[in-house]
Design an enzyme around this catalytic site. Sequence first.
Site, short mmCIF file in Angstrom:
data_model
loop_
_atom_site.label_atom_id
_atom_site.label_comp_id
_atom_site.label_asym_id
_atom_site.label_seq_id
_atom_site.Cartn_x
_atom_site.Cartn_y
_atom_site.Cartn_z
CE LYS A 62 -3.72 2.17 2.61
NZ LYS A 62 -4.53 2.10 3.71
CB SER A 131 -7.43 4.00 2.82
OG SER A 131 -6.70 3.10 3.89
CB SER A 155 -8.14 1.46 5.63
OG SER A 155 -8.58 2.61 5.56
#
Lengths: 422, 422
Positions: A62, A131, A155
């Site tokens: 990420k 996210s 997330s």
Amino acid sequence: MRDDGIGSIRRHVNDCLERIDRFEDRIRAFVTFDRSAVLSQVEGRADWFRNRPLAGITLGVKDIIDALPYPTECGTRFRRSTQPVQDAAVVARLKSAGAVVFGKTVTTEFAYFAPGPTRNPFDLNRTPGGSSSGSAAAVAAGFIDVGLGSQTAASITRPASYCGVVGFKPTHGRYSLAGVRGLAPSFDTLGFLCRDVPTAAQVHSVIMAADRVAEPKAPARVGVCRTPWWDMAEAATQDALLKSAVLLSAGAEVEEVGLDDFVDGVRLQAEIMAFEAAAMISPDGDVLERDLSPVLMKMIELGREMDYAHYQKSLRDAAELRRRIDTVFETYDVLVAPAAPGEAPEGLASTGDPIFSRLWSLLGLPTITVPGFTGPSGMPVGIQLLARAGQDEALLSHALWAEQLLPAPKRWTSVGMEVSDA
Amino acid sequence: MRDDGIGSIRRHVNDCLERIDRFEDRIRAFVTFDRSAVLSQVEGRADWFRNRPLAGITLGVKDIIDALPYPTECGTRFRRSTQPVQDAAVVARLKSAGAVVFGKTVTTEFAYFAPGPTRNPFDLNRTPGGSSSGSAAAVAAGFIDVGLGSQTAASITRPASYCGVVGFKPTHGRYSLAGVRGLAPSFDTLGFLCRDVPTAAQVHSVIMAADRVAEPKAPARVGVCRTPWWDMAEAATQDALLKSAVLLSAGAEVEEVGLDDFVDGVRLQAEIMAFEAAAMISPDGDVLERDLSPVLMKMIELGREMDYAHYQKSLRDAAELRRRIDTVFETYDVLVAPAAPGEAPEGLASTGDPIFSRLWSLLGLPTITVPGFTGPSGMPVGIQLLARAGQDEALLSHALWAEQLLPAPKRWTSVGMEVSDA
């Protein structure tokens, strides 16, 4: 992959690369991806891979987490070309165990709500959640075996549920955040998404430098939490939870747990996050502000307007809820709860509602999302299992047990993609 | 400094620079220091400083914390030229509040025990303590107003006591670690050293984005902890604690608190730190190993040899001690305890014994070291105040109150230096 022969590693890496070649332009899971950087980790390294526990596991990172040779852009335009000088501590551990880094995966802006370009592999017109959007979509589409993610509100749990993959978030504070750009220190937790629970157990054991991997174990007693937000769950999520309760009762005592006295958890999580994020992002209020999305600026304004005394009160109330949940775990080894309101919503303008994870993020509990259910549109729906803070390995053991009792998850296939290709 | 006129800022910065010019070659508090980078933060910026709460405060940054334009070397040779791309979150906040970054201060190797070249300003033949060695010495010598530090075992409390300055470590997890290279996630905590408690209260309020600064407040009840390690305290430290008890009793109820059932805290802290550090540093066991000091390698070996089950048990035992200390704080608002075994030991080969901080680091409590006492060799000796986890502002309020009752600390003067200069 557990076979560390270089031939099978090369084949597996090439399979992943081929799926990326075919589908990434539609799914858009990666921010940065460099084929030659991938191949250079494999070529001429047969000896190096030998006896490494994750030899050839393909890994996405990420884009709030440092991983060489890529920049760390945090889902923003203005952080392009911020080039880290070393890997985040967790990335270094995984690489050292034989993981092959495939690139940086899409995050929402600063891991909050403003979405990136990633689409849900099961339906390109739906959000993958956020996210950790890119890691979830990339795992679902078979681009990578494991995608590192992070959770401050919802997330990891929510994109895992929306994309039909496993999402694991350890106890708050357990994994090192060295090399990770967080949003709110009280909650920021590194974790990851992957295809199944055995992979999660293996990755966790590498990150923790454990000398063993969790094995399946039935809990004595499971608490089923509809949660105070039950009315906000769609039928798909309600069905998933209630079916889980029935299926898990085949191997453990299963009871409903009321959590009415935890209803403030959602507000407290949102307030503490807003206050801390306002302090973290753009303290100078100068250049950055005009580059931030309206949804992020709204949270920052909320945080800036909050009295410090109110923030302190919220922290105290959160501590009280943490003490209270400890008493719940005196009765139950594991809790099972909704992972998201339902199927991934249509459209890419929002990553969906974090409502079903805010309480658990506030409490800092370890959580694992397990797929296996399907909504009315054929989209995946997961449920999450939770354990007492610090009981990460017990949670993984119970999830390995639960995975056997829950329906086999629907796997993404490229059928629809191939048709739309024509 | 609270006057933000550019004239007084410039004078203050020049005063600090002049002291550095005169004494840094003997004290060696800085790893990297760039006069032109300091001046560029001041020149032509009169308007910019206006109304900034820390306008012109001079700041040193421990060299495990990212601060532009300097590399982050972590007290090692082989990390030279690891150039961060942005400031650590806490550095960014302080700069935005008007702090002037003076450079990177010496840390022990990876913030563990192998010392850097820094000397104690009060006696150049004694250690300044560690791991935040450079920040403590630089504050003591008046090179900087505030030195960022970090604590995993005793790395703020001990150098503060040895160098006669204030050391503040907030609750574990309260300050962001973004941009900080930690050692053991269960304990790593950012904090700082400074000249007095009012400065600490002001810096804390800026880091936390609070809308107010803590004010002096008497606690209702103070618990005096000799701790189970009392016999390891020299007379200087025993006197400091017992005198503190008498002095503080002028304004609060003061009682002795036995902590015999916390005696395992020292072992648990050392074990958990060793296991986590072994996972954090040199996971590959390749290039780095031969570059590490014997003392660090010894801890890493200890961590590598530890059963994971033993580590997990230690974490559970630590959680139990955290619950237990909460009940102590039901009776006492603040605890007072030894900060270090005594005066800074002679020699530079060791940074001293962390024994009097390991328990508190294990428990994650906020702590502030306050100077004011003097040992038989004329070296400074401090005591530490502690509060319940999360009660950082209450701790600062009680420390502001305590500072008034404790002796005025002995300040470093350059007299001995000037003589040895001749």
